[in-house]
Design a protein around this motif. Structure first.
Motif, PDB file in Angstrom:
ATOM      1  N   TYR A   1      -4.897   3.194   1.775  1.00  0.00           N
ATOM      2  CA  TYR A   1      -6.219   2.404   1.513  1.00  0.00           C
ATOM      3  C   TYR A   1      -7.162   3.263   0.594  1.00  0.00           C
ATOM      4  O   TYR A   1      -7.617   2.398  -0.254  1.00  0.00           O
ATOM      5  CB  TYR A   1      -6.786   2.730   2.962  1.00  0.00           C
ATOM      6  CG  TYR A   1      -6.369   1.455   3.787  1.00  0.00           C
ATOM      7  CD1 TYR A   1      -6.981   0.435   4.023  1.00  0.00           C
ATOM      8  CD2 TYR A   1      -5.001   1.564   4.458  1.00  0.00           C
ATOM      9  CE1 TYR A   1      -6.604  -0.696   5.021  1.00  0.00           C
ATOM     10  CE2 TYR A   1      -4.554   0.359   5.018  1.00  0.00           C
ATOM     11  CZ  TYR A   1      -5.386  -0.657   5.473  1.00  0.00           C
ATOM     12  OH  TYR A   1      -4.955  -1.465   6.247  1.00  0.00           O
ATOM     13  N   LYS A  21      -8.650   1.181  -2.886  1.00  0.00           N
ATOM     14  CA  LYS A  21     -10.127   1.216  -3.136  1.00  0.00           C
ATOM     15  C   LYS A  21     -10.300   1.618  -4.474  1.00  0.00           C
ATOM     16  O   LYS A  21     -10.799   0.898  -5.449  1.00  0.00           O
ATOM     17  CB  LYS A  21     -10.717   1.830  -2.109  1.00  0.00           C
ATOM     18  CG  LYS A  21     -12.157   1.705  -2.455  1.00  0.00           C
ATOM     19  CD  LYS A  21     -12.901   2.703  -1.496  1.00  0.00           C
ATOM     20  CE  LYS A  21     -14.515   2.924  -1.870  1.00  0.00           C
ATOM     21  NZ  LYS A  21     -15.109   3.826  -0.857  1.00  0.00           N
ATOM     22  N   LEU A  81       0.986  -1.162   0.100  1.00  0.00           N
ATOM     23  CA  LEU A  81       0.008  -0.001   0.042  1.00  0.00           C
ATOM     24  C   LEU A  81       1.046   1.384   0.027  1.00  0.00           C
ATOM     25  O   LEU A  81       1.619   1.198   0.671  1.00  0.00           O
ATOM     26  CB  LEU A  81      -1.029  -0.066   1.331  1.00  0.00           C
ATOM     27  CG  LEU A  81      -2.032  -1.149   1.293  1.00  0.00           C
ATOM     28  CD1 LEU A  81      -2.847  -1.038   2.571  1.00  0.00           C
ATOM     29  CD2 LEU A  81      -2.939  -0.777   0.244  1.00  0.00           C
TER      30      LEU A  81
END
Length: 395
Positions: free
Chosen positions: A164, A168, A155
């Motif tokens: 995050y 997504k 990430l």
């Protein structure tokens, strides 16, 4: 990496679960806290000599010093708070007081790490679909190219929420499942059976093979760079998340016209398929040599498709072989016209059902013996504990 992975998978049940950080990291935190308490137990129970006290202080300074130098992910406030509490442990005369401080310090040092691994964002983050989803109107599976899979391992972002959110919006693996989209069946949670090798080895074998395998897997959209000329880049996708549409994905269940015996190795099958320009929509490899034959086409219609139950009809005449791009995961049972039939192994990692003349209705149920056995053992243990408690109360 000592190169012992294959051996450990054979010798140690559940090894595949342990090597996945999502499964073991919380256990590691618990183990670290337990070991910290165990290591200090003798110090707390007996009167320590000056040498033992300084040894304890030295260990604490070394551990926290090293973690600070390597830029430990723990917040600095928690770091210093835990350090000061541990330093005070040696000054508290009572054993109970020392235990309290030790537990408090462990909570500050490990609690921050546990929080960073279980970060919770605002509810809208989970409820609001990613913008990318609006670009995928057609039915079909999503597939992440090998480079995209490697990128998804880490990430990246200015901070945790930003990282995050980027994951997504790029719809990294498992995000599509949250919003009703299906991914290509590469692997599964328990890893008892998977199609990872069959899917990704094709990409390193030939472009023609990988193109046909994407059709077989029912892949409608490919995430990541794609060199197939027939694939059209989805409008709206950009350099950060390129999406390409496959115009010819196959359905999950369909019939083939011919089945040939599977080769000893995956590489042999790919070589054979390459020489014959094999069309996986018409021909397949089958694990049972006695089932290698020619078959009649039929029209397959899926009526029920739940996580633990699948029902479909195969309208038509003659002997037919219905194949699927769903992984041949253990625990599934097939009922053809109400009678149990074996599930065939197709293309090394997938399922198939052989239908004779007059057989049209098929139902597959997920009924693993392991689940029933585990449930029985759990009930047995609960019964034993209940018996022990009743006996204790009566005594």
């Amino acid at each position: 990496n000592l190169g012992l992975g294959s051996l450990l998978k054979i010798l140690l049940p559940g090894y595949s679960l342990v090597i996945q950080s999502g499964y073991w990291i919380s256990l590691l935190i618990m183990w670290a806290a337990w070991m910290a308490v165990e290591a200090a137990e003798s110090f707390l129970k007996v009167k320590s000599s000056p040498g033992q006290i300084w040894l304890w202080v030295g260990i604490v300074v070394a551990i926290f010093g090293v973690s600070f130098l390597i830029k430990s992910p723990l917040p600095q406030a928690a770091f210093w708070l835990s350090f000061l509490i541990l330093a005070l442990v040696i000054m508290v005369p009572s054993v109970a007081g020392r235990w309290g401080l030790l537990i408090l310090a462990t909570g500050f040092s490990l609690g921050a790490a546990a929080y960073s691994l279980n970060i919770l964002l605002d509810r809208s983050y989970y409820d609001t679909p990613p913008n990318t989803l609006t670009q995928l109107p057609k039915e079909g599976r999503l597939f992440f190219s090998p480079p995209m899979m490697k990128e998804a391992v880490l990430l990246k972002g200015e901070n945790m929420p930003a990282a995050y959110d980027m994951a997504k919006q790029k719809m990294y693996p498992d995000w599509p499942l949250t919003f009703g989209k299906e991914q290509a069946p590469i692997y599964n949670t328990m890893r008892l059976s998977d199609s990872f090798a069959w899917t990704f080895d094709a990409f390193y074998h030939s472009q023609e093979q990988s193109r046909k395998i994407l059709d077989f897997l029912g892949v409608r959209y490919v995430f990541g760079k794609c060199d197939f000329k027939e694939f059209k880049k989805v409008s709206g996708s950009n350099d950060s998340v390129e999406i390409f549409e496959n115009p010819t994905p196959l359905p999950k269940w369909f019939t083939v016209q011919e089945a040939v015996v599977v080769s000893p190795t995956l590489e042999d099958d790919f070589l054979k398929a390459g020489k014959e320009s094999m069309d996986y929509g018409k021909k397949c490899f089958i694990g049972d040599p006695s089932k290698a034959s020619s078959y009649q086409p039929r029209q397959v219609t899926v009526q029920t498709h739940w996580p633990n139950r699948l029902a479909f009809t195969a309208a038509g005449k003659g002997r037919a072989l219905v194949v699927s791009s769903e992984t041949a995961y253990p625990g599934w049972k097939a009922l053809v016209e109400g009678k149990e039939k074996p599930i065939e192994q197709i293309n090394h990692a997938f399922r198939g059902i052989l239908l004779e003349e007059g057989e049209n209705k098929v139902v597959l149920n997920f009924e693993p013996i392991s689940f029933r056995l585990g449930l029985f053992c759990s009930l047995l243990v609960c019964g034993l504990w209940t018996g022990f408690l009743i006996r204790k109360v009566r005594a």
